[in-house]
Write an enzyme that holds these catalytic residues in place. Sequence first.
Site, PDB file in Angstrom:
ATOM      1  N   GLN A 123      -7.650  -4.206   9.444  1.00  0.00           N
ATOM      2  CA  GLN A 123      -6.541  -3.882  10.340  1.00  0.00           C
ATOM      3  C   GLN A 123      -6.858  -2.686  11.238  1.00  0.00           C
ATOM      4  O   GLN A 123      -5.957  -2.034  11.770  1.00  0.00           O
ATOM      5  CB  GLN A 123      -5.269  -3.594   9.541  1.00  0.00           C
ATOM      6  CG  GLN A 123      -4.689  -4.838   8.901  1.00  0.00           C
ATOM      7  CD  GLN A 123      -3.328  -4.586   8.305  1.00  0.00           C
ATOM      8  OE1 GLN A 123      -2.331  -4.455   9.005  1.00  0.00           O
ATOM      9  NE2 GLN A 123      -3.271  -4.516   6.984  1.00  0.00           N
ATOM     10  N   LYS A 179       0.809  -1.207   0.000  1.00  0.00           N
ATOM     11  CA  LYS A 179       0.000   0.000   0.000  1.00  0.00           C
ATOM     12  C   LYS A 179       0.852   1.271   0.000  1.00  0.00           C
ATOM     13  O   LYS A 179       0.531   2.220  -0.697  1.00  0.00           O
ATOM     14  CB  LYS A 179      -0.971   0.007   1.185  1.00  0.00           C
ATOM     15  CG  LYS A 179      -0.339   0.307   2.515  1.00  0.00           C
ATOM     16  CD  LYS A 179      -1.364   0.321   3.618  1.00  0.00           C
ATOM     17  CE  LYS A 179      -0.714   0.285   4.972  1.00  0.00           C
ATOM     18  NZ  LYS A 179       0.113   1.470   5.262  1.00  0.00           N
ATOM     19  N   ASP A 188      -3.188   7.893   4.231  1.00  0.00           N
ATOM     20  CA  ASP A 188      -2.746   6.536   4.554  1.00  0.00           C
ATOM     21  C   ASP A 188      -3.514   6.032   5.781  1.00  0.00           C
ATOM     22  O   ASP A 188      -3.961   6.821   6.605  1.00  0.00           O
ATOM     23  CB  ASP A 188      -1.239   6.597   4.870  1.00  0.00           C
ATOM     24  CG  ASP A 188      -0.618   5.218   4.903  1.00  0.00           C
ATOM     25  OD1 ASP A 188      -1.251   4.266   4.418  1.00  0.00           O
ATOM     26  OD2 ASP A 188       0.515   5.098   5.404  1.00  0.00           O
ATOM     27  N   GLU A 189      -3.665   4.731   5.915  1.00  0.00           N
ATOM     28  CA  GLU A 189      -4.296   4.121   7.109  1.00  0.00           C
ATOM     29  C   GLU A 189      -5.628   4.794   7.440  1.00  0.00           C
ATOM     30  O   GLU A 189      -5.898   5.148   8.589  1.00  0.00           O
ATOM     31  CB  GLU A 189      -3.367   4.235   8.335  1.00  0.00           C
ATOM     32  CG  GLU A 189      -1.985   3.655   8.140  1.00  0.00           C
ATOM     33  CD  GLU A 189      -1.924   2.161   8.444  1.00  0.00           C
ATOM     34  OE1 GLU A 189      -2.979   1.498   8.410  1.00  0.00           O
ATOM     35  OE2 GLU A 189      -0.808   1.674   8.678  1.00  0.00           O
TER      36      GLU A 189
END
Length: 717
Positions: free
Chosen positions: A251, A35, A220-221
Amino acid sequence: MDVTPILDGLNKAQREAVTADNQALLVLAGAGSGKTRVLVHRIAWLIATENISPHAIMAVTFTNKASHEMKNRVESLLGRSASSMWIGTFHGLAHRLLRAHARDAELPDTFQILDSDDQLRVIKRVMREMNLDDNEWPPKQAQWFINKQKDEGKRPKDIQHNGDLFISTHTKVYHAYQQACATGGLVDFAELLLKAFELLRDNQHLREHYQERFLHLLVDEFQDTNGIQYAWLRLISASNCGITIVGDDDQSIYGWRGAKIENIQRFDREFSDAKTIRLEQNYRSTGTILKAANAVIANNQERMGKNLWTDDSEGEPISLYAAFNEQEEARFMAARIADWHQQGNAYSECAILYRSNAQSRVIEEFLLQRQIPYRIYGGLKFFERAEVKDTLAYLRLMYNNQDDAAFERVVNTPPRGLGQKSVEKVREMARIDQSTLWEAAQKIVAESALTPKATAALSGFIELVKLGYEEFHPLPLSEQIQLTIESTNLMEMYAKEKGEKALARKENLAELASAAREFDVEDYPDLSPMTAFLAHASLEAGDTQAEQYEDCVQMMTLHSAKGLEFPLVFIAGMEEKLFPHMMSMEEADKLEEERRLAYVGITRAMKKLYLLYAEKRRLWGKETYPAVSRFIREIPAQLKEEVRLNSQLSQPVFAGESESAQGANGFNLGQFVEHPKFGVGVILNYEGEGAQARVQVNFDSVGAKWLVLAYAKLEAC
DNA sequence: ACGTCTACCGTTTTT
DNA sequence: CGGTAGACGT
């Protein structure tokens, strides 16, 4: 420009994500599916082929580590500096915005950042002033309440208490705390985000300026974003803005801290032409490990759906080890690691993961015994250490006399004869005059309102801080720090302490000066070096101190393992009530988060995974007989093998999972049963056959008991 | 103002 | 059981 290097080596899905021309792009990226790679390459693609100016790109991450990595990788891919891009953490970028527009945000130019520890101190002080009994009203709880409100974008006036004492009291604390922060020019972590949001929300001119500037926003995330972060992203990304979010709902393990997985679905809903791309090819683990991870996570209901696969071989089965107790569990891991090392592998390639920090103790003992070097992640970061924070507090006070938090911290550190009651006088004076502690202290000295000794001490303190600023501030950063450490006698104070701790403290103080020497001001344009350094110290608390150079085993919680990978992984304590943790077993959503944590843990392993559990574990001084974690039972039998050779005490846990290997008595180890008198329990063990057959059951109500099957009326449940 | 004792508590922690 | 924060005593 030749775009070959940008697309080379990417698989189909990755390439699709990198080159997509949708306004809104959602990349669901499984563990180990590349990613960061996609994010970095997409930035390069936008610049190289779409002629997007680096100036128009913002990339947001959660951790400093991730943002540094992204920046470095973008630079090496493009072969030029990425400094004109806004790449940083949510907090770092919010900070940058607030510094640039401090006045509009109604903050003093000198505002300082409070870390969680500082925040708690301020809250404690405020609550004491409100005469709230800290047994009845734990400050920690108030801190949690305040941060939660801020994470949801709420100010005290927005909170409905409906007569609820808990809410109304905490709202008052929130209000008083904000006042204290305002007089001190202090901003906590959650406040950075909320203030940055409000700044853009309430200032049309600024909002439009940034909306016009940023043509591409990459996050991100994304599964870890909270309410205010989402709202902030929405504000910046106006209609002309391309937005790429990367995340993995499987996650998401920080729900307990305000992260909202729903933000992913919400994104899909609110950004109209959002396209979803799944990255499911994994480049990290063996087929066996991925199958196990897929099987476990499949038990979750709330998923967007994703199935990892690999071109790699099946690899070795997952090894289960049933230890007698936690010592034996640790012993086994140490032995395996010693073998591993003897075969020529590096210690640093293996990790021991656990659910809670308390588990690390015993493991440490056995590694020590075998002389296996290890490093424990977690614990105090460099800039969080007391001696470092003391020094920084002096510096903060020198540069910003308003900083009450810093004043409190060092007014009597090192001890200069200002006891509790003297300091209380200063606080009282400040309260009466609605002034800062610094101003109150000066007034008290002028009026000699304390005993002569205390007045002199206070005056000495004021002079020390004043003089420090006057004399040191023209000097280079590291010299200012060095001189502060000496002139305040902090070094002397810590030198007097005995033991190894004192040595470490002195080293840390020396380290602080050298950290300042190496500090790169470039990262904080437009700030004075000291302001930049102090902000840096709060925003990037630094690594946990350990010799990273040495080859050593990595020990950490499952949470801190996210994002990392290791050829050899042990997960210790795979037991019900430990993992999934007792406090997260009742509610479905909490249990699902535990399961995601298991998924994260399993997918850290590249080649070989060991799952361990103990049949007996000492927990807070009490012996417990835990049941095998459901996460082990959720892994298909053909993927795992029991390594315990001597199974006189226990049979393989999965012995009964295929019909042929049913336990002799129709019950399986680890199975839940119900007894008319003792209630629900789990089968620990069994022996004998026919009329003599007995089973050992660990009951929730009465603990472990041996029962003769012929008499006990056990029902499977 | 410092050291000793006791009572309490005990997931996870990007910033 | 073990760590720690705050109280309490010197």
